[in-house]
Write an enzyme that holds these catalytic residues in place. Structure first.
Site, short mmCIF file in Angstrom:
data_model
loop_
_atom_site.label_atom_id
_atom_site.label_comp_id
_atom_site.label_asym_id
_atom_site.label_seq_id
_atom_site.Cartn_x
_atom_site.Cartn_y
_atom_site.Cartn_z
N ASP A 22 0.87 -1.17 0.00
CA ASP A 22 0.00 0.00 0.00
C ASP A 22 0.91 1.22 0.00
O ASP A 22 1.54 1.54 1.02
CB ASP A 22 -0.90 -0.01 1.23
CG ASP A 22 -1.83 1.20 1.31
OD1 ASP A 22 -1.66 2.15 0.51
OD2 ASP A 22 -2.71 1.22 2.19
N TYR A 115 -7.80 14.26 -8.52
CA TYR A 115 -6.87 13.57 -9.42
C TYR A 115 -5.98 14.58 -10.14
O TYR A 115 -4.75 14.43 -10.18
CB TYR A 115 -7.66 12.74 -10.43
CG TYR A 115 -6.80 11.99 -11.42
CD1 TYR A 115 -6.20 10.78 -11.07
CD2 TYR A 115 -6.59 12.48 -12.70
CE1 TYR A 115 -5.40 10.09 -11.97
CE2 TYR A 115 -5.81 11.80 -13.62
CZ TYR A 115 -5.22 10.60 -13.24
OH TYR A 115 -4.43 9.92 -14.15
N ILE A 148 -5.32 5.78 -21.65
CA ILE A 148 -4.79 4.46 -21.97
C ILE A 148 -5.85 3.43 -21.59
O ILE A 148 -6.47 3.56 -20.53
CB ILE A 148 -3.48 4.18 -21.19
CG1 ILE A 148 -2.48 5.34 -21.38
CG2 ILE A 148 -2.88 2.85 -21.61
CD1 ILE A 148 -1.99 5.56 -22.78
N THR A 150 -7.02 0.94 -19.82
CA THR A 150 -6.71 0.23 -18.59
C THR A 150 -8.00 0.08 -17.78
O THR A 150 -9.01 0.72 -18.09
CB THR A 150 -5.70 1.03 -17.74
OG1 THR A 150 -6.31 2.30 -17.39
CG2 THR A 150 -4.42 1.29 -18.50
N PRO A 151 -7.98 -0.73 -16.72
CA PRO A 151 -9.18 -0.84 -15.87
C PRO A 151 -9.65 0.51 -15.33
O PRO A 151 -10.85 0.73 -15.18
CB PRO A 151 -8.72 -1.77 -14.75
CG PRO A 151 -7.69 -2.64 -15.40
CD PRO A 151 -6.97 -1.74 -16.37
#
Length: 214
Positions: A22, A115, A148, A150-151
């Site tokens: 983590d 973000y 991109i 991605t998940p």
């Protein structure tokens, strides 16, 4: 996922090892880097890649907990990964730290404020550390991906509704006409990790299909 990939690569005679960590917990980051150095004898390259998107809502609706969650992973994670790598990289005589930022560390957009703030921070942290550790022959750069597949992006689009239509709309945001693939970013990291980039530090490698060229 990491454990299964470890087994797959070891079956192909690759000398790899996976540790779960983590990155928002300093003791875990320090412990894992010590374990890596013990396993392989040295550390030459650190890629600070862990990241989360977090809440997508206007700034005035974001809670402190939502803000802190994103900063904890995206900013403190890079801080801890760098802080606890420096002694190992110095011991190795230098090295390369590669921090994953984003196109949203370069330009803004009207969504996911925590973000965007975090990725702007990563960009400036990279420049600061590039200057601090240049005398140690430790290079520090940031990579700035566009969208991109991605998940994280898949989850973002699924939350907006029709994922197929959403993918086409995001594809169209990039002048090259499509999203990127994970390998596009991996090769950027390979370049910054290698001696081919020995004169590159404190800068941004933008891999975004032209998104920020406008």
């Amino acid at each position: 996922e990491g454990g299964s990939l470890e087994g797959e690569l070891q079956a192909r005679d690759r000398n790899v090892k996976y540790w779960h960590c983590d990155v928002a917990r300093e003791a875990q980051v320090a412990s894992v880097l010590e374990a890596v150095a013990a396993q392989f004898g040295r550390i030459d390259i650190v890629v600070n890649n862990a990241g989360v998107a977090g809440a997508s809502k206007p700034t005035h609706e974001v809670t402190e907990a939502e803000w802190d969650f994103v900063q904890g992973v995206n900013v403190k994670g890079v801080f801890f990964g760098t802080k606890h790598a420096i002694a190992h990289l110095r011991k190795a005589g230098g090295g390369s730290i590669i921090n994953l930022s984003s196109i949203y560390g370069l330009v803004g957009a009207p969504d996911v404020p925590p973000y965007h703030a975090s990725k702007g921070a990563v960009r400036l942290m990279s420049k600061t550390d590039a200057l601090l550790y240049a005398p140690d022959r430790i290079r520090v750069n940031s990579i700035h991906p566009g969208f991109i597949w991605t998940p994280m992006v898949e989850n973002h689009l699924s939350g907006l509704g029709d994922i197929g239509a959403g993918r086409k709309a995001v594809d169209a945001l990039h002048p090259l006409g499509h999203m990127g693939e994970p390998d596009d970013i991996a090769w950027a990291a390979v370049y910054l990790a290698s001696d081919e980039s020995k004169f590159v530090t404190g800068t941004e490698l933008v891999v975004d299909g032209g998104y920020t060229a406008r």
